[in-house]
Motif scaffolding. Sequence first.
Motif, short mmCIF file in Angstrom:
data_model
loop_
_atom_site.label_atom_id
_atom_site.label_comp_id
_atom_site.label_asym_id
_atom_site.label_seq_id
_atom_site.Cartn_x
_atom_site.Cartn_y
_atom_site.Cartn_z
N GLU A 130 0.80 -1.22 0.00
CA GLU A 130 0.00 0.00 0.00
C GLU A 130 0.84 1.28 0.00
OE1 GLU A 130 -3.28 -0.22 -0.37
OE2 GLU A 130 -2.84 -2.37 -0.52
N SER A 132 2.48 4.54 -0.63
CA SER A 132 2.23 5.67 -1.53
C SER A 132 2.49 6.92 -0.70
CB SER A 132 0.79 5.67 -2.05
OG SER A 132 -0.10 5.91 -0.97
N ASP A 158 3.73 5.10 -8.39
CA ASP A 158 2.48 5.21 -9.14
C ASP A 158 2.28 4.05 -10.11
OD1 ASP A 158 4.39 5.84 -11.03
OD2 ASP A 158 3.28 7.54 -11.88
N PRO A 160 0.85 1.02 -9.54
CA PRO A 160 -0.56 0.60 -9.53
C PRO A 160 -1.45 1.73 -10.04
CG PRO A 160 0.51 0.12 -7.43
CD PRO A 160 1.42 1.04 -8.18
N ARG A 161 -2.36 1.43 -10.92
CA ARG A 161 -3.23 2.45 -11.49
C ARG A 161 -4.13 3.10 -10.44
NH1 ARG A 161 -3.37 2.44 -17.05
NH2 ARG A 161 -2.35 0.68 -18.07
N SER A 162 -4.30 2.41 -9.30
CA SER A 162 -5.16 2.96 -8.25
C SER A 162 -4.48 4.10 -7.48
CB SER A 162 -5.54 1.85 -7.26
OG SER A 162 -4.37 1.29 -6.68
N LYS A 163 -3.16 4.26 -7.64
CA LYS A 163 -2.43 5.30 -6.92
C LYS A 163 -2.44 6.61 -7.73
CE LYS A 163 -1.05 2.29 -3.79
NZ LYS A 163 0.29 1.72 -3.80
N PRO A 164 -2.39 7.75 -7.05
CA PRO A 164 -2.33 9.04 -7.76
C PRO A 164 -1.08 9.11 -8.64
CG PRO A 164 -2.83 9.37 -5.43
CD PRO A 164 -2.44 7.93 -5.59
N GLU A 165 -1.13 9.96 -9.65
CA GLU A 165 0.04 10.10 -10.52
C GLU A 165 1.22 10.62 -9.71
OE1 GLU A 165 -0.38 14.36 -12.69
OE2 GLU A 165 -1.78 12.80 -13.36
N GLN A 169 1.79 12.82 -6.02
CA GLN A 169 2.39 12.25 -4.82
C GLN A 169 3.62 13.03 -4.38
OE1 GLN A 169 2.42 7.97 -4.16
NE2 GLN A 169 1.65 7.68 -6.26
#
Length: 236
Positions: A130, A132, A158, A160-165, A169
Amino acid sequence: MKLSVPIFRLKRQARLLSREANIPLVKALDRLAHREGFRSWSLLVREASRQGRGERMLAQFGPGDLVLLAARPGHGKTMLGLELAKTAARDGRDAFFFSLEETEAGIARRLRDFGVADGGGRFAVDTSDEISADYIISRLQNLPSGALAVIDYLQLLDQPRSKPELSVQLRSLGDFAQSADATVIAISQIDRSFEGSGRDMPGLSDVRLPNPADLSHFSRTCFLHDGKLRIEAIAP
């Protein structure tokens, strides 16, 4: 590295131990090295030759800095990140090594290979999937000022596509570092095209970016290559 006494005194103690215990000097040296937290005298000496590097570097990274630590594979960027974290911890700071690349066992092995039994002090390793910017901030936000976080590594934040660009971050990490008087260091890959550039040190243009990112969020850079190190401030 903080030895109980300077190396020249350890050598004197080893000679005395060698005579009193009737053992070879090399074994006496290894015994004292083990007492200091190293597996052998040679590892202690190797670390001593680098003594102060972590302290000197941390002295250049002020509270609020977001630092880029970058190199090609095999040039020691991960070990330097670990060294900075354990140095901060031994100075009484809360220090984290967040890794999306290594396992906890792999990091422990790296520390052993470096000649250190563990990170010591207030050092923690986190290998959660997790990880990020938001996750890192949540781990640090209630800690006293002066905390340090090392991220291993930038290009995976970034993935995983679920994380912000990545730019989002980096902005969050930079804002948090300033508001919390923390230091955040992101380990980064350098693109392989640098190898044919003919230059002796990479720069920001050589950072590998599978996804575009605004690197101006960093306040300082630290580049490694062939045993050389260069630290620079990024103008705001």
